[in-house]
Design a protein around this motif. Structure first.
Motif, short mmCIF file in Angstrom:
data_model
loop_
_atom_site.label_atom_id
_atom_site.label_comp_id
_atom_site.label_asym_id
_atom_site.label_seq_id
_atom_site.Cartn_x
_atom_site.Cartn_y
_atom_site.Cartn_z
N ASP D 110 0.85 -1.19 0.00
CA ASP D 110 0.00 0.00 0.00
C ASP D 110 0.89 1.25 0.00
O ASP D 110 2.12 1.16 -0.09
N ILE D 111 0.28 2.39 0.10
CA ILE D 111 0.98 3.67 -0.03
C ILE D 111 2.08 3.85 1.03
O ILE D 111 3.04 4.58 0.82
N SER D 112 1.94 3.13 2.16
CA SER D 112 2.95 3.22 3.21
C SER D 112 3.95 2.07 3.13
O SER D 112 4.87 1.98 3.94
N GLY D 113 3.72 1.17 2.17
CA GLY D 113 4.62 0.02 2.04
C GLY D 113 4.13 -1.24 2.73
O GLY D 113 4.79 -2.28 2.69
N ILE D 114 2.97 -1.19 3.34
CA ILE D 114 2.40 -2.37 4.03
C ILE D 114 2.03 -3.44 3.01
O ILE D 114 1.35 -3.13 2.02
N PRO D 151 4.83 6.25 8.95
CA PRO D 151 5.49 7.54 9.16
C PRO D 151 4.61 8.74 8.79
O PRO D 151 4.82 9.84 9.29
N ASN D 152 3.62 8.51 7.94
CA ASN D 152 2.78 9.63 7.50
C ASN D 152 1.31 9.19 7.53
O ASN D 152 0.80 8.61 6.57
N VAL D 153 0.67 9.48 8.63
CA VAL D 153 -0.71 9.00 8.81
C VAL D 153 -1.65 9.67 7.81
O VAL D 153 -2.56 9.05 7.27
N GLN D 154 -1.41 10.96 7.53
CA GLN D 154 -2.30 11.67 6.60
C GLN D 154 -2.27 11.01 5.22
O GLN D 154 -3.32 10.84 4.59
N LYS D 155 -1.09 10.62 4.78
CA LYS D 155 -0.98 9.97 3.48
C LYS D 155 -1.71 8.63 3.46
O LYS D 155 -2.44 8.31 2.51
N ALA D 156 -1.56 7.88 4.52
CA ALA D 156 -2.24 6.58 4.61
C ALA D 156 -3.75 6.79 4.65
O ALA D 156 -4.51 6.10 3.95
N TYR D 157 -4.17 7.75 5.46
CA TYR D 157 -5.60 8.08 5.56
C TYR D 157 -6.19 8.41 4.19
O TYR D 157 -7.21 7.87 3.79
N ASP D 158 -5.53 9.32 3.48
CA ASP D 158 -6.04 9.74 2.17
C ASP D 158 -6.17 8.55 1.21
O ASP D 158 -7.16 8.41 0.51
N VAL D 161 -9.12 6.19 2.46
CA VAL D 161 -10.45 6.80 2.35
C VAL D 161 -10.78 7.11 0.90
O VAL D 161 -11.85 6.75 0.39
N ASN D 162 -9.87 7.75 0.20
CA ASN D 162 -10.19 8.20 -1.16
C ASN D 162 -10.05 7.11 -2.21
O ASN D 162 -10.86 7.03 -3.13
N SER D 163 -9.03 6.27 -2.07
CA SER D 163 -8.82 5.26 -3.11
C SER D 163 -9.50 3.93 -2.79
O SER D 163 -9.97 3.24 -3.68
N LEU D 164 -9.52 3.56 -1.51
CA LEU D 164 -10.04 2.22 -1.17
C LEU D 164 -11.45 2.24 -0.59
O LEU D 164 -12.05 1.17 -0.39
N GLY D 165 -11.97 3.42 -0.31
CA GLY D 165 -13.37 3.49 0.12
C GLY D 165 -13.61 3.25 1.60
O GLY D 165 -14.71 2.89 2.01
N PHE D 166 -12.59 3.44 2.42
CA PHE D 166 -12.80 3.31 3.87
C PHE D 166 -13.46 4.57 4.43
O PHE D 166 -13.38 5.65 3.84
N SER D 167 -14.12 4.44 5.57
CA SER D 167 -14.67 5.59 6.31
C SER D 167 -13.91 5.72 7.62
O SER D 167 -13.34 4.75 8.12
N CYS D 168 -13.97 6.92 8.17
CA CYS D 168 -13.27 7.18 9.43
C CYS D 168 -14.27 7.28 10.58
O CYS D 168 -15.26 8.00 10.49
N SER D 169 -14.01 6.58 11.66
CA SER D 169 -14.90 6.65 12.83
C SER D 169 -14.36 7.62 13.89
O SER D 169 -15.10 8.40 14.45
N GLU D 170 -13.06 7.55 14.14
CA GLU D 170 -12.45 8.42 15.16
C GLU D 170 -11.03 8.74 14.70
O GLU D 170 -10.43 8.02 13.91
#
Lengths: 327, 327, 327, 327
Positions: D110-114, D151-158, D161-170
């Protein structure tokens, strides 16, 4: 489908004595009172961030006005109107503002005559999940499902699955292969809506999820110490079907509420509906207890979305017998 | 008094199929098997450091051989022999070595004909309380009490209180002031020995303490999943009397065992026995459930300490009726 | 012995803000307020039928006035006076009427200087066990034990066992065979009174029995939601010693209270005290958690029965180290 | 979107000693062993009807091979391949048959290398929910979520959420409005995937849902009695964030597993993500306990989907500090 139903979201009950009902649901069961006026009490569970999931209206008769489903977005309501009209079913709009604390709603009668309501909007309030000092009685968490008796379960099943997009988690068949009861869901739990064969349409019960089994036992103790032992109708026990730990109560108007905890997640598309045979020894509740006769015979009456008059009951298509497993 | 009875300490049951009984008590209820031979199984609870509290003997008939009380010291047995002889009651010594895993015992018939046994010595074994990896089923902790049906509760009460030094925690009276049932103790819990009016002497049930209510529910689930749902006779529920959370089971021979948790400490000498009236609405179990008829009518038969023959039952002195609260 | 001590029965604590303390103990922990006046609050657990087991007195200082034991009968107090006088220990009578809601009491300093109080009489009030609608927070049931730090545990042990008639259930020894800590009882539980080596005499904590583990967790949730998370000092966890599930809290004055559930019955005379070695890996709490430093270092100060002045602390006889298992 | 991710569905862990791991997960935690061979053990929770949710592979190193998501249908995998390729991320197909008990899978970074894995098909096996006689330890129900340090939560979040269709709860923010941690979901619970700021990509923990809080406590007792007290790293406690009752364990290879129960349903589209500030007093766990340092500093290393080599860790974009609330 052009619309998406999210989940069962509220019941609208008529009750004769608001104060008595409030005491039962708030002091006994631990629901949160969001708001009240002279003729209404609006209640929610500890987990619920929407304004209410139970609307009690002062009335002369102990009837059921509507079972409400939440949809994904406002436009879904229009698609649903078309769908019901196309099948020749009655519909009625209630504009925003006419009912307290809910947006525009579409009221309909479903294929069995049950008064349903659809809405997309309800005010957001505080989730009380971490206000532990307000936990009381059963510590009710959130609305889980409704269960209706209908004369023709197969017809109801087809309508909910094919027209409304529900999935089936478990079902009961007679030896002849007739559908006796079905558990249908939109949110990924065992059900939002169950049907069982019987004189109907009638509301058999509505149900709330609790966080654990001890909350069920605590509720029995609290109700009994409040002098409400008579309200305890069946259980506590374990359902074979759904696996939930349960308790059935009758509220002061005789409406039946189930406390329910411990079913399973149903989001996988490869999950096959689980079949139960009416003659299967496992039809009985898991621990082998018998349900009392009144659990089978007593139900709540719906009213017409237009006239407000009680809806007549029709005899079931399948020969009536005492099924032992119905949840 | 010249002797001191400590507590109810074991029951000796005759069972027809040792393996079946072992499966019920060990796999289903979570008792620990201390030892077994071809004709006996010796069981204890997780908390018990004595060799056993339940001795099962292979037999043709499902009867009860003895209810055993532990006394403070060996000499107490001699004083007890004198006491029973003085009242014209049958006694019999079983020397150490004749019964496995127990010292010298004094067998007697009490004033109602119940075969009692007294002993001071039993081998010490490991307390399994912290062997959590062995916890199963009901996670039975320790023996709590026995409950017998006798034709004359007042006579039994007088004998246990005046001659044997028991105290009364709670009791039930008829409207006419006749003693219907009594809960008597030596160890400071609600009871070691209960009596209720009925054809007797008979063993109504023996009971084990659990550590909490969930252990009771877990037991129902485990028994049901093992195919033993039929064993669940009454409950789970809450007793009005004693406040205990309970479950009544029937073992494979029909002997009744109660799982019991949540009564209270009775060591204060200023505690007054709590009176219940047979017509008191609180006579019913606390949550208002009715006990099934067989709970009232079916009991286990005792055998004679000398002949081993079944003891005949005598009709109760008080007119029989279905009491709703008896624990 | 010519007297019989029944059990630990109350603590008398001085607190700076009665209202704050009342909120902590009643709203947070679920104790029942029996009575209050301008300078006192009297509290009891749900199971307790005596007037109170915790007396809070408004004061300038957060100290401990007395630990009270209930005795079998009034005359026992006279025998106890003689015993303490014979050992050269200070005694003082408080006549009935001088203290609210308690009979004549004998105040003494024990061998370690701890201010004890003995009494036979306290008013009987309603047992609230079945008033489930009043259950709150930890649902505290009854007083269980007190735990004191003393400089010489062996001396305290000898006095309580030989002079006062206590029995020992469990104890901890150093590698050299010195007694480090001891759990002593009169009522048949693991303890009424524990001693551990430390600067003293000091009250380390007093403890209440709960009916189950979930009540401990519920208490944490309720305290945290009331804004009292700071009160949670150690746990929840499982003691190796005694097997109890525990939580240590600090009340608004810093007095330490333990919530405690799940020990075992100790009425059998053939039970041998269980020995723990300070170097035994099992000295740690059963789940391996470390207690925070303040749990070891902070204790409550006693006051003199005559002068009311704070009692000086003496250094322990054994070299101080951080024991990891002390309960 | 042209595809639909259903939920987190399995983790693939490398472990050094299969037997030791099996003992931990099966005997200690109560997972069901579906199948094993010389180099693999396949485990599932009691509720899971899919073949496994935890695949253990014998290996020299204790690393993480993949986190697997189940998708709605086979074609979704092709859409996902395009999506990852379009973003320049590595992908790799594993044809059906190459891995045991799973269909064709798409492996990606993934975008973070996971290393992620997507699949639509896994063999159906028996749901063990009602096989109560097999319940052990924590009675693990089903996989709930994974939590990764990046290392970059904002990048992972984006990306999620935007590419894979996840939603954020907290989510948690620094005072400067930088995203520190985020809880993202596909199935309607609080999360399938959490990210928190730290050297990464690393697996912080994977988590299983239990049915209640007592199962968490039972697990501590069972692990401790099996000699595994060292595995208990943090808790039991209550999360402020998500409200779940939790326990963190370290398996024999140091992989961290969370036992988790009591979050809430997130299916309503009008639910707003809940914001937490790093300076909010409620950042701490709800009961105020501190997490140990190793909980923050120790994580599991991922391996490359092609080379199988350990993935290097990158320093976090935000200045490192010890956040107190991260779940």
């Amino acid at each position: 489908m052009d619309f998406s139903i999210i989940r069962i979201a509220r019941t609208v009950l008529h009750v004769k004595d608001l104060e008595l009902s409030r005491k039962f649901y708030v002091d006994g069961l631990g629901m949160i009172e969001t708001e009240r006026d002279e003729n209404h009490v609006y209640l929610r569970g500890l987990e619920e961030h929407c304004h209410h999931s139970l609307a009690l209206k002062k009335s002369e008769k102990s009837v059921v006005e509507a079972l409400s489903y939440k949809v994904m977005k406002e436009e879904d309501l229009n698609f649903l109107e078309k769908l019901f009209l196309a099948q020749g079913l009655k519909t009625k709009w209630i504009p925003k503002g006419e009912q307290h604390a809910i947006g525009r709603t579409l009221r309909v009668h479903d294929i069995s005559g049950i008064p349903l309501e659809f809405f997309a909007e309800m005010p957001i309030v505080e989730r009380m999940l971490q206000k532990y000092e307000h936990y009381r009685g059963a510590k009710i968490q959130r609305i889980d499902h409704v269960n209706c008796a209908v004369p023709n379960v197969q017809k109801a099943y087809d309508f909910y699955v094919n027209s409304l997009g529900f999935s089936c988690s478990e079902y009961t068949e007679t030896e002849e292969g007739d559908l006796w009861a079905a558990w249908l869901f939109r949110k990924p739990t065992v059900h939002d809506q169950a049907f069982m064969s019987g004189p109907g349409p009638k509301l058999h019960h509505f149900a709330y999820t609790l966080s654990d089994r001890l909350s069920v036992l605590d509720c029995c103790d609290v109700l009994a110490s409040m002098g409400y032992a008579d309200c305890i109708e069946r259980g506590p026990g374990r359902h074979g079907l759904s696996n939930a730990f349960f308790l059935y109560l009758r509220d002061p108007d005789g409406h039946r509420i189930e406390l329910y905890t411990g079913d399973y997640l149903t989001c996988d598309p490869d999950m096959k509906p689980k079949r139960w045979d009416l003659n299967d020894p496992l039809r009985q509740t898991f621990w082998g207890h018998q349900a009392p006769d009144k659990w089978f015979n007593e139900t709540s009456t719906f009213i017409d979305i237009e006239t407000g008059e009680e809806i007549n009951s029709e005899e079931p298509k399948l020969e009536q017998r005492k099924p032992k497993i119905l949840v």
